[in-house]
Design a protein around this motif. Sequence first.
Motif, short mmCIF file in Angstrom:
data_model
loop_
_atom_site.label_atom_id
_atom_site.label_comp_id
_atom_site.label_asym_id
_atom_site.label_seq_id
_atom_site.Cartn_x
_atom_site.Cartn_y
_atom_site.Cartn_z
N GLN A 1 -0.44 9.34 11.88
CA GLN A 1 0.46 10.05 10.96
C GLN A 1 1.90 9.96 11.44
OE1 GLN A 1 -1.24 13.99 10.75
NE2 GLN A 1 -2.92 13.36 9.41
N GLU B 1 -7.81 4.70 10.47
CA GLU B 1 -7.47 3.33 10.11
C GLU B 1 -5.99 3.21 9.78
OE1 GLU B 1 -10.51 1.20 7.63
OE2 GLU B 1 -11.25 3.25 7.33
N GLU C 1 -0.21 4.18 0.85
CA GLU C 1 -0.57 4.87 2.09
C GLU C 1 -1.05 3.83 3.09
OE1 GLU C 1 0.02 7.99 2.54
OE2 GLU C 1 0.53 8.45 0.44
N LYS D 1 -5.40 5.93 6.89
CA LYS D 1 -6.49 6.71 6.32
C LYS D 1 -7.42 7.07 7.47
CE LYS D 1 -10.29 6.61 2.97
NZ LYS D 1 -11.03 5.78 1.98
N GLU D 2 -7.45 8.34 7.80
CA GLU D 2 -8.24 8.84 8.93
C GLU D 2 -7.89 8.05 10.20
OE1 GLU D 2 -12.25 8.69 7.50
OE2 GLU D 2 -11.98 10.41 6.16
N GLN E 1 -5.62 10.39 14.76
CA GLN E 1 -5.08 10.68 13.43
C GLN E 1 -3.65 11.19 13.52
OE1 GLN E 1 -7.64 12.93 10.82
NE2 GLN E 1 -9.49 12.02 11.69
N ARG F 1 0.84 -1.19 0.00
CA ARG F 1 0.00 0.00 0.00
C ARG F 1 0.88 1.24 0.00
NH1 ARG F 1 -5.33 -1.27 1.27
NH2 ARG F 1 -5.60 -3.37 2.12
#
Length: 385
Positions: free
Chosen positions: A324, A271, A265, A268-269, A320, A263
Motif C-alpha cells: 500500500q 500481489e 489498482e 491486491k492483497e 500488505q 491498471r
Amino acid sequence: MSTSSFDILIQGGGPVGLACAAWTLQKFPNAKITLFDRNSANDEDLASADSRGIALSHGSKLLLDTINAWPKQFAEIHRVHVSQSGRFGRALMTREELKQDALGHIIRYRDIHIALRQALRAIQAKSPHFIWEHIHKDIQGSQIQAKCIVHAEGGLFKTQEWVESGRDYDQSALVGLVEVENAEPHQAWERFTAEGPLAVLPSHYGSNILNLIWCGSPESSQHRLQLSDTEFLSELQKEFGSRIGRFLKIQDRRLYELGLNYRKEIIKENEVWIGNAAQTLHPVAGQGLNLGLRDAFLLSEKLVEVFSRSPEEQSPSDVQNALQSYAQSRKVDRTTTIGLTDFMARVFTSNLAPIVVARGLALSALQWLPPVKTALARQMMFGRR
C-alpha cells in the motif's frame, strides 16, 4: 512446483522483473526470492531477439549503474529537435541548458535485457536463497505460494492477457534502422505528422545510421512495410524533409501496434503489478521502460524494508502495508507519466485546425519559456517522486 518456502515470487524475466530481483538482492542478499523466467537460460538465444531501439532516460542510467547493468553499446542524445511537419512551431532541448551529461540514451532492447541478466547472475553468486527458474509453461494460481507475488510479465499492446483501462490509438509503429546522408552526432529528431509522431534517433552503429520510429494508421503502416526500399525511402523523405540530407538505406523494418493499457489498482492483497504488467504506453515520449524501472527500484526498497527483518519481527499485515505504501508512493509519477504520454499521443495526431494552431503555439512557447522546458525535460529524465 512449490514456492511456499519463499518470501517473494517475481513472475517475468524481462528487464523490469530482472531489475526488481537485482535491486532487492543487492540491498538484501539473503532475500528468499524465486524468479519465473519464460526465456532460455542461454543469452545467445536472445542475441537475435528484439532489436528495437529503446529510449532510456538519464535517470534510468543512474539506477542501472547501481547494479552494473548498463549495456556496453548505446548512443547518447545531446540535443532533441521537436517540430510539426508542414506547420509552424518547434522546440530544441540541449544537454547544456539542462546541465546534464546526456538527455537520454538509445539502446537495443535485447542489449538491455542481456545486460540485466548478466548483472543479476553476478548478484546471484552472493545470494544463497535466490532461485532463477526458466519455465516454458504457464504457472497456475493454485501453484503459486509466496508471501509477496510481483507480476512483471508485461508484453506488448494487444498481446497482453489483461485489458483493464486505456485506449486503442488505432496506430502502428514502424521501426527500423535508416542510413542518412548528413546526420549530426547525438541529435534526436521528433516530427509530428498528420498520422502520428515520426522519430529519428541516434544509434551505436555510427552517426549516420539512425533508429527510425514512424507512427501511423495501421493501414498506412502496413503499406509502408510492404513498399520496396526505394519507395519507402522516398515516402520517408517527403514526410521528414531534408534537415539531415537524403535517406539512403532502410533495414529491419517491423510493425508494432500501439495503445494504452493501465491498471487502476496496482496492488491486491499480497500481489503487485509493475512495468508493462501495470501500464503499457505509447512510445511518443519514450517513457514506458523508464517508468517500469522506477517501479522496480522503488518496489525493491519496500520489499527490503519488510523481509530484511527477522521472521519474529514480521507480522502477516507487513506485506500488505508495504505494498500500500508502494502504490501510494508511485501514484504521482505513474499518473503524470501516463497522462502526459496519452495527451501527447492524442493531441499530436489531431488535424483539427484549432488544435494544430495550439500545438504550434505550445512548441513555440516551450522554446521561449526555459523553466517550462526544463520542468518537462526533468520529468522525462527522472520522473516524479
